[in-house]
Motif scaffolding. Structure first.
Motif, PDB file in Angstrom:
ATOM      1  N   HIS A 146       0.857  -1.189   0.000  1.00  0.00           N
ATOM      2  CA  HIS A 146       0.000   0.000   0.000  1.00  0.00           C
ATOM      3  C   HIS A 146       0.889   1.233   0.000  1.00  0.00           C
ATOM      4  N   VAL A 147       0.680   2.120  -0.942  1.00  0.00           N
ATOM      5  CA  VAL A 147       1.527   3.307  -1.097  1.00  0.00           C
ATOM      6  C   VAL A 147       0.671   4.568  -0.949  1.00  0.00           C
ATOM      7  N   THR A 148       1.113   5.473  -0.097  1.00  0.00           N
ATOM      8  CA  THR A 148       0.456   6.766   0.085  1.00  0.00           C
ATOM      9  C   THR A 148       1.367   7.853  -0.472  1.00  0.00           C
ATOM     10  N   THR A 149       0.834   8.682  -1.353  1.00  0.00           N
ATOM     11  CA  THR A 149       1.600   9.752  -1.983  1.00  0.00           C
ATOM     12  C   THR A 149       0.926  11.082  -1.704  1.00  0.00           C
ATOM     13  N   GLY A 150       1.700  12.027  -1.173  1.00  0.00           N
ATOM     14  CA  GLY A 150       1.176  13.359  -0.885  1.00  0.00           C
ATOM     15  C   GLY A 150       2.014  14.433  -1.552  1.00  0.00           C
ATOM     16  N   PRO A 151       1.481  15.646  -1.626  1.00  0.00           N
ATOM     17  CA  PRO A 151       2.222  16.729  -2.272  1.00  0.00           C
ATOM     18  C   PRO A 151       3.483  17.088  -1.489  1.00  0.00           C
ATOM     19  N   GLY A 152       4.607  17.157  -2.200  1.00  0.00           N
ATOM     20  CA  GLY A 152       5.863  17.559  -1.572  1.00  0.00           C
ATOM     21  C   GLY A 152       6.432  16.552  -0.601  1.00  0.00           C
ATOM     22  N   ALA A 153       6.025  15.290  -0.683  1.00  0.00           N
ATOM     23  CA  ALA A 153       6.529  14.274   0.248  1.00  0.00           C
ATOM     24  C   ALA A 153       6.860  13.009  -0.514  1.00  0.00           C
ATOM     25  N   GLN A 154       7.785  12.249   0.063  1.00  0.00           N
ATOM     26  CA  GLN A 154       8.143  10.975  -0.535  1.00  0.00           C
ATOM     27  C   GLN A 154       7.019   9.956  -0.318  1.00  0.00           C
ATOM     28  N   VAL A 156       5.058   6.781   0.794  1.00  0.00           N
ATOM     29  CA  VAL A 156       5.212   5.902   1.951  1.00  0.00           C
ATOM     30  C   VAL A 156       4.558   4.561   1.613  1.00  0.00           C
ATOM     31  N   ALA A 157       5.367   3.497   1.658  1.00  0.00           N
ATOM     32  CA  ALA A 157       4.873   2.168   1.310  1.00  0.00           C
ATOM     33  C   ALA A 157       4.856   1.281   2.553  1.00  0.00           C
ATOM     34  N   ILE A 158       3.758   0.577   2.752  1.00  0.00           N
ATOM     35  CA  ILE A 158       3.647  -0.363   3.862  1.00  0.00           C
ATOM     36  C   ILE A 158       2.957  -1.639   3.358  1.00  0.00           C
ATOM     37  N   ALA A 176     -20.106  -8.877   2.897  1.00  0.00           N
ATOM     38  CA  ALA A 176     -20.748  -9.068   4.193  1.00  0.00           C
ATOM     39  C   ALA A 176     -19.823  -8.710   5.353  1.00  0.00           C
ATOM     40  N   TYR A 177     -18.529  -8.606   5.089  1.00  0.00           N
ATOM     41  CA  TYR A 177     -17.569  -8.234   6.126  1.00  0.00           C
ATOM     42  C   TYR A 177     -16.399  -7.546   5.457  1.00  0.00           C
ATOM     43  N   LEU A 178     -15.878  -6.503   6.110  1.00  0.00           N
ATOM     44  CA  LEU A 178     -14.773  -5.736   5.543  1.00  0.00           C
ATOM     45  C   LEU A 178     -13.901  -5.207   6.668  1.00  0.00           C
ATOM     46  N   ASP A 179     -12.604  -5.448   6.555  1.00  0.00           N
ATOM     47  CA  ASP A 179     -11.646  -4.968   7.550  1.00  0.00           C
ATOM     48  C   ASP A 179     -10.324  -4.727   6.839  1.00  0.00           C
ATOM     49  N   VAL A 180      -9.457  -3.937   7.458  1.00  0.00           N
ATOM     50  CA  VAL A 180      -8.144  -3.668   6.889  1.00  0.00           C
ATOM     51  C   VAL A 180      -7.186  -3.352   8.028  1.00  0.00           C
ATOM     52  N   TYR A 181      -5.944  -3.829   7.880  1.00  0.00           N
ATOM     53  CA  TYR A 181      -4.944  -3.560   8.903  1.00  0.00           C
ATOM     54  C   TYR A 181      -3.556  -3.676   8.276  1.00  0.00           C
ATOM     55  N   PRO A 182      -2.549  -3.054   8.894  1.00  0.00           N
ATOM     56  CA  PRO A 182      -1.184  -3.164   8.371  1.00  0.00           C
ATOM     57  C   PRO A 182      -0.596  -4.527   8.676  1.00  0.00           C
ATOM     58  N   GLY A 183       0.323  -4.960   7.823  1.00  0.00           N
ATOM     59  CA  GLY A 183       1.010  -6.211   8.058  1.00  0.00           C
ATOM     60  C   GLY A 183       0.402  -7.374   7.309  1.00  0.00           C
ATOM     61  N   PRO A 184       0.925  -8.587   7.550  1.00  0.00           N
ATOM     62  CA  PRO A 184       0.445  -9.776   6.842  1.00  0.00           C
ATOM     63  C   PRO A 184      -0.917 -10.225   7.341  1.00  0.00           C
ATOM     64  N   ALA A 185      -1.496 -11.199   6.636  1.00  0.00           N
ATOM     65  CA  ALA A 185      -2.815 -11.715   7.000  1.00  0.00           C
ATOM     66  C   ALA A 185      -2.746 -12.424   8.350  1.00  0.00           C
TER      67      ALA A 185
END
Length: 203
Positions: A146-154, A156-158, A176-185
């Motif tokens: 997952h990569v987040t890109t903002g103005p004037g910043a490098q 960030v990949a996680i 029917a179900y939805l969740d998200v979290y950093p890291g592996p399953a």
């Protein structure tokens, strides 16, 4: 007495008529039984999506694992690729795919997140790397970068994992179900639970 002479008699004609009426009644009963069976039979739709090498099956309230995986990946692609310009489209596209039990809460979280994305002018991208299944609760885990890109910043990949449960209702897929979290399953060690509202940030 030959058959032709027998049928020419009154008794023969009566017997032939009785036999014909019985045969017609049996045919009517068979047709009615066939019609009832066809009405009650659940249709199975067989598809070969362009993204798959094997056919998938979809019933009225069930589907093969391959079909669920395709829809899970489609939802994750929507959630994982968000920019200020397509943020509103994300909600419009996901709304009809959400099951009633989680719809309101997911839309509320998405509205908050898309508002923040537009305010901060950031872009999100997600590259799926692995898909895992948990047979205990029928969840699908999609892990990737997952990569987040903002103005004037490098950028960030996680590593990030999306957890979804896809069901089918009247041949239509529903989340029917939805969740998200950093890291592996993190596969569940608990017994199956009924569909619940999502936790965390779905985008």
């Amino acid at each position: 007495m030959t058959l032709q002479r027998f049928l020419s008699t009154w008794d023969g004609v009566n017997r032939e008529n009785r036999f014909n009426r019985l045969f017609i009644l049996l045919l009517i009963a068979a047709n009615i039984g066939l019609a009832v069976t066809l009405i009650k039979t659940d249709r199975t739709v067989v598809l070969v999506p362009p993204t798959l090498e094997h056919e998938v099956t979809i019933g009225r309230n069930s589907a093969s694992q391959e079909a669920k995986d395709v829809w899970a990946l489609f939802v994750v692609e929507l959630l994982g690729h968000v920019t200020p310009s397509n943020a509103n489209f994300l909600i419009t596209a996901l709304d009809p795919l959400l099951a009633a039990a989680i719809r309101q809460e997911v839309l509320k979280v998405l509205d908050e997140q898309t508002t923040a994305i537009k305010r901060e002018n950031v872009s999100l991208s997600f590259e799926p790397g692995a898909i895992t299944h948990d047979p205990k609760n029928d969840n699908i885990y999609i892990t990737g970068k997952h990569v987040t890109t903002g103005p004037g910043a490098q950028p960030v990949a996680i590593e990030r994992t999306y957890v979804l449960r896809i069901i089918f209702q009247n041949y239509r897929p529903r989340v029917a179900y939805l969740d998200v979290y950093p890291g592996p399953a993190r596969l569940s060690t608990e017994p199956p639970t009924p569909p619940s509202a999502p936790r965390g940030d779905p985008s």
